[in-house]
Design a protein around this motif. Structure first.
Motif, PDB file in Angstrom:
ATOM      1  N   ASN A 106      66.021  53.744  70.838  1.00  0.00           N
ATOM      2  CA  ASN A 106      65.481  54.674  71.821  1.00  0.00           C
ATOM      3  C   ASN A 106      66.166  54.513  73.497  1.00  0.00           C
ATOM      4  N   GLY A 108      69.060  53.603  73.912  1.00  0.00           N
ATOM      5  CA  GLY A 108      70.329  53.899  73.709  1.00  0.00           C
ATOM      6  C   GLY A 108      70.418  55.439  74.031  1.00  0.00           C
ATOM      7  N   LEU A 109      69.480  56.102  73.543  1.00  0.00           N
ATOM      8  CA  LEU A 109      69.524  57.582  73.477  1.00  0.00           C
ATOM      9  C   LEU A 109      69.050  57.753  75.226  1.00  0.00           C
ATOM     10  N   ALA A 112      72.255  57.609  77.198  1.00  0.00           N
ATOM     11  CA  ALA A 112      72.934  58.591  76.800  1.00  0.00           C
ATOM     12  C   ALA A 112      72.692  59.956  77.851  1.00  0.00           C
ATOM     13  N   GLU A 113      71.560  59.959  77.735  1.00  0.00           N
ATOM     14  CA  GLU A 113      70.617  61.295  78.408  1.00  0.00           C
ATOM     15  C   GLU A 113      70.938  61.297  79.975  1.00  0.00           C
TER      16      GLU A 113
END
Lengths: 203, 203
Positions: A106, A108-109, A112-113
């Motif tokens: 989570n 990591g996401l 990225a966002e």
């Protein structure tokens, strides 16, 4: 108080002891020098047996000048993979590992966002480099994330050995499994205490 | 040929059997209807015992009208968490899990990099939505990624039970652990075969 031990105490070594410049300095200026110095000391301590997982030993060989390594290396530092097909780990270990990984995924996401939202505002190459760094930190630091890490903790567990490593992931899981561990920075002192005490275990 | 069993055969159920519209259709139009129909059939099969991990049972209760559930539910569908502090798993399991996760983490980073490079060329909101979807697929599909998944496979292992689930992650790891499994779409036929054979196990 520990119960008296009737066999040699065992020590499992990570490569960082010889390879990481910050931690090997007590032993030597280069990986090869550090190994030589370790061997000089280790041979004076019959009370201890030294092991390194084969996978980690292979890594170590990439950092040293093999022609300069003393023949005694393989007699003093035993290579052994853990008995991975016979050993088991507690099931709660799986829960903790999966819980940890889920949080990291989570994180990591979100990294990225954030990077996508910053695109166009900063240099793309720099943005991607920074994102990679944050992502790797979030997903891989402090977790056992390679077969070599698993080899280290399983071998230490199998041999009931002292684990000498700087890897945060290996230390975290050593704690969960009740494995003794020591930071390499303290390791030379630890070894010398055996010699000063005349081969007996330190009190 | 299987050896003769001297005790009741056990079945561990995932919520998907009752909740997922595609797989529950054989049992009923709503989760509540599907549970009721399952109970009608299950009570006719003394040769089988049905279990659901407590964590999964709690999830199921979010999907049903609890006032409509028959009292027999708890007598027929046993709630039980796996004995997670006594059970162990093979150590090679750790290697495979960590290897799988490592590949997925790298895949996730590549998806993030691609999204950053596409920023500015497409609508940001859409880009982030698509990235989230790809990222979750890469990092979470086909892997055991929650405590509930671990509960499912460990309970099936502990009880030497047949696991009924559509979860790809659970099926993959059931295979690794030698757990029998069945897709829920075949489950009603499986149950009915016990009744047609007059309570004996299917040949």
């Amino acid at each position: 108080m520990k119960p008296a031990r009737h066999r040699k105490d065992r020590v499992v070594l990570d490569t960082s002891l010889f390879v990481n410049p910050d931690v090997r300095s007590a032993f030597g200026g280069s990986p090869t020098e550090a190994i030589k110095e370790f061997l000089v000391i280790a041979r004076k301590i019959p009370a201890l047996e030294f092991y390194m997982p084969s996978s980690i030993f292979k890594e170590l060989l990439n950092f040293v000048d093999q022609r300069e390594l003393p023949g005694s290396l393989l007699a003093v530092l035993h290579q052994k993979a853990p008995s991975k097909h016979e050993m088991t780990c507690p099931a709660f270990f799986l829960y903790e590992l999966i819980d940890d990984i889920r949080d990291r995924i989570n994180k990591g996401l979100r990294i990225a966002e954030k990077a996508v939202r910053s695109a166009g505002k900063v240099d793309e190459r720099e943005l991607i480099q920074n994102m990679r760094k944050s992502y790797r930190e979030a997903l891989r630091e402090g977790i056992i994330d390679s077969a070599e890490d698993v080899d280290l903790i399983l071998l230490a567990k199998e041999l009931d050995a002292l684990l000498v490593t700087v890897d945060h992931g290996a230390i975290t899981w050593a704690e969960k499994l009740g494995i003794r561990w020591l930071l390499p920075g303290k390791f030379k002192d630890y070894l010398l205490s055996f010699i000063q005490d005349g081969q007996s275990a330190p009190s």
